[in-house]
Structures are given as C-alpha cells and as structure tokens.
Design a protein around this motif. Structure first.
Motif, PDB file in Angstrom:
ATOM      1  N   PRO A 236      33.454  -5.074  26.580  1.00 40.66           N
ATOM      2  CA  PRO A 236      32.183  -4.368  26.742  1.00 40.66           C
ATOM      3  C   PRO A 236      31.433  -4.219  25.422  1.00 40.66           C
ATOM      4  O   PRO A 236      32.031  -4.135  24.351  1.00 40.66           O
ATOM      5  CB  PRO A 236      32.621  -2.993  27.256  1.00 40.66           C
ATOM      6  N   HIS A 237      30.132  -4.185  25.547  1.00 35.14           N
ATOM      7  CA  HIS A 237      29.273  -3.771  24.446  1.00 35.14           C
ATOM      8  C   HIS A 237      29.067  -2.275  24.663  1.00 35.14           C
ATOM      9  O   HIS A 237      28.541  -1.855  25.694  1.00 35.14           O
ATOM     10  CB  HIS A 237      27.937  -4.509  24.487  1.00 35.14           C
ATOM     11  N   VAL A 238      29.510  -1.469  23.706  1.00 41.09           N
ATOM     12  CA  VAL A 238      29.536  -0.014  23.869  1.00 41.09           C
ATOM     13  C   VAL A 238      28.550   0.638  22.918  1.00 41.09           C
ATOM     14  O   VAL A 238      28.521   0.324  21.730  1.00 41.09           O
ATOM     15  CB  VAL A 238      30.956   0.537  23.593  1.00 41.09           C
ATOM     16  N   THR A 239      27.761   1.553  23.456  1.00 39.24           N
ATOM     17  CA  THR A 239      26.868   2.381  22.658  1.00 39.24           C
ATOM     18  C   THR A 239      27.207   3.835  22.936  1.00 39.24           C
ATOM     19  O   THR A 239      27.145   4.276  24.087  1.00 39.24           O
ATOM     20  CB  THR A 239      25.382   2.120  23.019  1.00 39.24           C
ATOM     21  N   VAL A 240      27.607   4.554  21.892  1.00 36.29           N
ATOM     22  CA  VAL A 240      27.976   5.958  22.025  1.00 36.29           C
ATOM     23  C   VAL A 240      26.914   6.810  21.344  1.00 36.29           C
ATOM     24  O   VAL A 240      26.528   6.552  20.206  1.00 36.29           O
ATOM     25  CB  VAL A 240      29.351   6.240  21.381  1.00 36.29           C
ATOM     26  N   THR A 241      26.459   7.814  22.073  1.00 34.31           N
ATOM     27  CA  THR A 241      25.508   8.789  21.543  1.00 34.31           C
ATOM     28  C   THR A 241      26.062  10.171  21.860  1.00 34.31           C
ATOM     29  O   THR A 241      25.975  10.630  22.998  1.00 34.31           O
ATOM     30  CB  THR A 241      24.110   8.608  22.179  1.00 34.31           C
ATOM     31  N   GLY A 242      26.693  10.790  20.853  1.00 37.76           N
ATOM     32  CA  GLY A 242      27.297  12.099  21.069  1.00 37.76           C
ATOM     33  C   GLY A 242      28.429  12.009  22.074  1.00 37.76           C
ATOM     34  O   GLY A 242      29.377  11.253  21.893  1.00 37.76           O
ATOM     35  N   ASP A 243      28.306  12.764  23.163  1.00 40.89           N
ATOM     36  CA  ASP A 243      29.328  12.790  24.207  1.00 40.89           C
ATOM     37  C   ASP A 243      29.010  11.874  25.378  1.00 40.89           C
ATOM     38  O   ASP A 243      29.628  11.974  26.439  1.00 40.89           O
ATOM     39  CB  ASP A 243      29.522  14.226  24.722  1.00 40.89           C
ATOM     40  N   ASP A 244      28.032  10.997  25.202  1.00 39.92           N
ATOM     41  CA  ASP A 244      27.640  10.075  26.255  1.00 39.92           C
ATOM     42  C   ASP A 244      27.751   8.648  25.747  1.00 39.92           C
ATOM     43  O   ASP A 244      27.585   8.388  24.550  1.00 39.92           O
ATOM     44  CB  ASP A 244      26.217  10.358  26.721  1.00 39.92           C
ATOM     45  N   ALA A 245      28.022   7.727  26.662  1.00 42.12           N
ATOM     46  CA  ALA A 245      28.166   6.326  26.281  1.00 42.12           C
ATOM     47  C   ALA A 245      27.665   5.424  27.396  1.00 42.12           C
ATOM     48  O   ALA A 245      27.698   5.789  28.574  1.00 42.12           O
ATOM     49  CB  ALA A 245      29.620   6.008  25.968  1.00 42.12           C
ATOM     50  N   VAL A 246      27.215   4.248  26.988  1.00 47.02           N
ATOM     51  CA  VAL A 246      26.851   3.185  27.912  1.00 47.02           C
ATOM     52  C   VAL A 246      27.642   1.954  27.488  1.00 47.02           C
ATOM     53  O   VAL A 246      27.701   1.626  26.297  1.00 47.02           O
ATOM     54  CB  VAL A 246      25.334   2.890  27.879  1.00 47.02           C
ATOM     55  N   ALA A 247      28.259   1.290  28.446  1.00 45.32           N
ATOM     56  CA  ALA A 247      28.977   0.051  28.186  1.00 45.32           C
ATOM     57  C   ALA A 247      28.487  -0.986  29.181  1.00 45.32           C
ATOM     58  O   ALA A 247      28.292  -0.672  30.364  1.00 45.32           O
ATOM     59  CB  ALA A 247      30.483   0.258  28.336  1.00 45.32           C
ATOM     60  N   VAL A 248      28.251  -2.187  28.709  1.00 47.28           N
ATOM     61  CA  VAL A 248      27.865  -3.284  29.600  1.00 47.28           C
ATOM     62  C   VAL A 248      28.815  -4.448  29.362  1.00 47.28           C
ATOM     63  O   VAL A 248      29.291  -4.669  28.245  1.00 47.28           O
ATOM     64  CB  VAL A 248      26.397  -3.730  29.416  1.00 47.28           C
ATOM     65  N   CYS A 249      29.107  -5.160  30.448  1.00 42.19           N
ATOM     66  CA  CYS A 249      30.005  -6.307  30.353  1.00 42.19           C
ATOM     67  C   CYS A 249      29.895  -7.135  31.622  1.00 42.19           C
ATOM     68  O   CYS A 249      29.264  -6.729  32.588  1.00 42.19           O
ATOM     69  CB  CYS A 249      31.443  -5.850  30.144  1.00 42.19           C
ATOM     70  N   HIS A 250      30.544  -8.277  31.580  1.00 40.40           N
ATOM     71  CA  HIS A 250      30.699  -9.114  32.763  1.00 40.40           C
ATOM     72  C   HIS A 250      32.059  -8.807  33.384  1.00 40.40           C
ATOM     73  O   HIS A 250      32.965  -8.333  32.703  1.00 40.40           O
ATOM     74  CB  HIS A 250      30.695 -10.597  32.374  1.00 40.40           C
ATOM     75  N   SER A 251      32.193  -9.105  34.646  1.00 40.18           N
ATOM     76  CA  SER A 251      33.510  -9.086  35.267  1.00 40.18           C
ATOM     77  C   SER A 251      33.599 -10.231  36.260  1.00 40.18           C
ATOM     78  O   SER A 251      32.587 -10.676  36.808  1.00 40.18           O
ATOM     79  CB  SER A 251      33.808  -7.738  35.940  1.00 40.18           C
ATOM     80  N   LEU A 252      34.815 -10.695  36.422  1.00 40.62           N
ATOM     81  CA  LEU A 252      35.104 -11.760  37.376  1.00 40.62           C
ATOM     82  C   LEU A 252      36.167 -11.273  38.332  1.00 40.62           C
ATOM     83  O   LEU A 252      37.113 -10.599  37.923  1.00 40.62           O
ATOM     84  CB  LEU A 252      35.644 -13.002  36.661  1.00 40.62           C
TER      85      LEU A 252
END
Length: 169
Positions: free
Chosen positions: A91-107
């Motif tokens: 995943p590409h992870v972006t953390v901001t304080g206590d929140d995070a967004v992760a994006v990735c592929h899955s198969l």
C-alpha cells in the motif's frame, strides 16, 4: 543538551513515529489476505472498527458481524476449499495524526483445473483510524479494474489527494 540537539532529536522522534505509523497501517492492510484465506472470520472482522464499512462492488458490509459473516459464507468457504489467494499489493500509506489512507491493488487468484488464474483485480482504498485498540479500518472500498473510471480514481485520489480521510475518489 543544546537547543539545536534537542530540536534535532525532536524532529527525529517525529520522523520515527511517522514511519512506525505507516508500518502499522501497512501491517493491517497486509493482514487481510492471509486472514481471509485462512477463514479466520473473527480476526478479519477485528481489522475493522466496530462500525466499519467494507464496500465491494457486489457487496456492502457494515460492522464486524457482517464482515465475519462474509468470511463464513458458503461462497467464501468454497473459494478457500478450492484454493484461493487474496494478494494485496504494497500500500501507499498517508498518515495524518490518528487517521490514515492507504491505496493498493489486490488480486484474487483461484485454483482452476490444475492452474492458478486471476479471478479479479481490484483497486482498494482503505481509510483507517488509530484508537485505543490501535489502527483499525473505518472503511475499505474495492472496485474491479475493468475499465470503469471509478477504480483508477480510487487509487490516484489516495496518492495525489491530500491524503486526508475526507479525500473522495
């Protein structure tokens, strides 16, 4: 301790904490495949916040009970019995304080007539929150990469957006 050294140490502590947060989020994302392929309904569900949402193209699950029920479902159990692997890319992870967004592929790879084939390739956007129990999934949205514009937008919004929990695809 000099002010310069104290400042450098504080900056280093912030950087280490950021790396630890990103790793912890990546660990939650990476745990999904092995747990769901192992049929561990309780641990899969525990990745989510108690009111968390899992939005797959053909299925919307809200809360841990619905997520656990999906893992126990006859359809999912047939996938496990026949041989399958939910492979989640890094995943590409972006953390901001206590929140995070992760994006990735899955198969989703399945055993079919003596060979392994990709049944589904999806774009994934995970939104997580750190609470008393650590990082948990608030919502995960999957969209099949079948040419619809929505799926690639899920990926790029999580990277090129501001990374905040409100970033929408």
């Amino acid at each position: 301790m000099s002010a310069d050294l104290a400042g450098r140490l504080a900056h280093l502590e912030q950087r280490v904490q950021q790396l630890e947060n990103e790793r912890a989020v990546a660990q939650v994302v990476a745990a999904y495949g092995p747990l769901v392929d192992g049929g561990d309904d309780a641990r899969v569900a525990a990745l989510w916040d108690p009111d968390g949402v899992y939005d797959v193209d053909e299925l919307l699950m809200t809360g841990r009970a619905e997520i656990a029920a999906m893992v126990r479902s006859p359809a999912h159990q047939r996938w496990i019995a026949g041989g399958c692997a939910h492979v989640v890319g890094p995943p590409h992870v972006t953390v901001t304080g206590d929140d995070a967004v992760a994006v990735c592929h899955s198969l989703m790879v399945v055993h079919d007539d003596g060979r392994f084939v990709v049944r589904r390739a999806t774009a994934n956007r995970w939104r997580l929150h750190r609470g008393a129990d650590g990082w948990q999934v608030v919502d995960r949205t999957n969209r099949v990469l079948d040419g619809r514009a929505e799926a690639p937008r899920l990926l790029s919004a999580g990277i090129f957006g501001d990374g905040s929990p409100g970033d929408e695809a």
